[in-house]
Design an enzyme around this catalytic site. Structure first.
Site: not given
Length: 562
Positions: A387-389
């Protein structure tokens, strides 16, 4: 993972130091060196110490050795500085050290008459050693050595402070005696390739040595260890000794640990494994069917699952059109064939379309239920968290534990955080990894698309070097993860990332440095980690585009690690 699918979170910040201890300097180091600090283990409370604003106190837990340690709590504009004056000799070299844990902790020296030095470490859930050295000036008879916390951060702990060098005449603590044998040794967990051990602390010990079938296999500073690289369904005998400056204790009573059966369809995951991301889309890299993935890859992460309109839930849609008419039935058959060949195939959650928010109990349940459904539909062995966020450690932990309860002990869980996510154990990604340590397979941090970062020695390193890989991996290895849960994530080619590509030779040198203590740059890890899991790349497709140069070089090297 690819440049157009990843967002780079910039990190900035600076910290300075100041928990202080005053020391009087001595002559050149020799065999007669002594610890010139007094009450170095805080066994006599704060005797010989002064802490700013009443910030320090002696506590009985946690302690590294003995029965006491320092706890100092920053408050407002006070950084919890504690100090002592120690006598030393002019024109002499000293080694300053301390063991710390908890919040940000700093150690240094002033008043040397030459160059004052300091070092620090981010917060840590386990004891970590800080060390530096200094030389006194021609007329220096005392200096101030210091440790401190940082404004707005949590309390830190310090124990076993030392100022080793010629005797300055100010008095020293009594020397150590050989510790007794550890008690309470027990097997706290097993996998198909590892046995986890725990035992009781021994007074006066500074470390512990683990023996497997009579042979030394690792040394640790805490009261637990995981021995990796073992054969499945096999029994081993383990013993522990306690160590300090005076020597090594007798061996503990032996316990037997038996590894579990191989996990998942096909053989168990190897002790040293290579992970590769397979692209479920066409972005200019070589388009592959899963059957085309190079044989060197042990874990194949299918990128990516897709978010749905239900909070926390995901689904998977094969990009048949973008992959030249690749059908779902062919895809499922290829998964089964890879598994029969001993590979693990998992679904990765993240990327451009994978913005998944797991931030409450309902979304955690949705995540676990939907991932398990996707696993059953396609035959995946597990899940990769990419997950990037950011993520919520509490509810992602809840989600992954729920998934584990559904899927069983064969579940593969990997994570691919960015460098900033693993700088401190207080970061959500790091917290999640530690929370699920008993079911976590490996964390393959991305050592690319990154700004400069701190290593475990408190120094700043820039991407693109052996030092960047080893000094940052050290944070995870010393911060609570088992070596078998740490991998190095690098792009397969210059086109696989916006920045941070290094040649396979650099990757292999970093692996050797961590696992064997060879091939290092200027940074030298505090110990070797022969159980290091291996390496990861983005992506198998970009690897194929570059003629498989990455997997052909890194794959055999990983599989040949000790």
């Amino acid at each position: 993972m690819s440049p157009h699918r990843r967002s780079l979170r910039l990190w900035s910040g600076a910290v300075t130091a100041a928990l202080a201890l005053t020391v009087t300097t001595v002559g050149q180091a020799s065999a007669a060196d002594v610890n010139n600090a007094r009450n170095a283990g805080f066994e006599s409370g704060l005797s010989d110490w002064t802490c700013s604003a009443g910030s320090g106190t002696a506590v009985s837990s946690p302690v590294r050795t003995g029965t006491a340690a320092l706890r100092a709590t920053p408050s407002g504009q006070d950084n919890a500085r504690c100090a002592q004056t120690v006598r030393v000799k002019p024109d002499s070299t000293y080694t300053l050290g301390a063991w710390v844990r908890g919040g940000y902790a700093y150690l240094g020296v002033t008043g040397t008459g030459t160059t004052d030095v300091s070092t620090w470490t981010p917060d840590s859930s386990s004891w970590k050693q800080l060390s530096t050295s200094f030389t006194t000036g021609s007329s220096t008879t005392s200096v101030t050595v210091y440790t401190h916390g940082w404004y707005g951060q949590s309390a830190y702990y310090a124990d076993d402070l030392s100022v080793f060098g010629p005797d300055g005449g100010g008095g020293t603590d009594p020397g150590p005696t050989i510790p007794s044998a550890p008690g309470g040794l027990n097997v706290s967990g097993t996998t198909s390739s590892s046995v986890s051990l725990a035992w009781n602390a021994v007074s006066g010990a500074t470390g512990y040595t683990v023996y497997r079938d009579g042979t030394k296999v690792t040394a640790v500073s805490g009261t637990s260890a995981t021995v990796t690289g073992l054969a499945a369904s096999t029994s081993y005998s383990f013993q522990i000794t306690a160590t300090n400056g005076a020597g090594e204790s007798p061996k503990s009573t032996a316990v037997t640990g038996t590894t579990s059966k191989p996990n998942g369809p096909g053989p168990a995951l190897p002790a040293h494994a290579v992970t590769g991301y397979w692209q479920n889309f066409d972005n200019g890299a070589t388009v592959q069917k899963l059957a085309d993935v190079q044989a060197q890859y042990d874990i194949i992460a299918v990128a990516f699952a897709d978010a749905t309109s239900t909070p926390g839930a995901v689904t998977f849609n094969l990009d048949s059109a973008g992959l030249g008419g690749y059908t779902v039935d062919q895809f499922k058959a290829d998964i089964r064939a890879k598994q029969a060949a001993g590979k693990k195939v998992i679904v990765s959650v993240g990327g451009e379309r994978g913005t998944v928010a797991v931030n409450d109990a309902a979304s955690a349940a949705n995540f676990a239920n939907s991932v398990y459904s996707v696993m059953r539909t396609y035959g995946f062995d597990g899940v990769d968290i990419d997950l990037e966020n950011g993520l919520n450690a509490t509810y992602m932990t809840q989600a992954l534990r729920s998934l584990s309860a559904k899927a069983g002990s064969s579940l593969i869980i990997t994570m691919a955080p960015q460098t900033i996510d693993m700088q401190s154990t207080s970061n959500s990604y790091f917290q999640t990894a530690l929370n699920i340590k008993d079911i976590l397979t490996v964390v393959n941090m991305q050592y690319y698309n990154s700004g400069s970062m701190l290593g475990c020695d408190g120094k700043v390193y820039s991407q693109g070097s052996v030092d960047f890989l080893t000094a940052l991996a050290c944070i995870q290895l010393e911060g609570g993860l088992a070596p078998s849960q740490v991998g190095l994530g690098l792009p397969a080619s210059t086109r696989g990332a916006g920045s941070g590509y290094v040649s396979p030779t650099v990757v292999n040198n970093a692996l050797d440095c961590l696992a064997k203590g060879t091939g290092c740059g200027s940074f030298k890890p505090p110990r070797t980690y022969p159980g290091l899991r291996g390496a990861m790349t983005w992506s198998t497709n970009w690897d194929a585009t570059a003629g498989n140069a990455w997997s052909d070089a890194v794959g055999p090297h990983v599989h040949g690690l000790p």
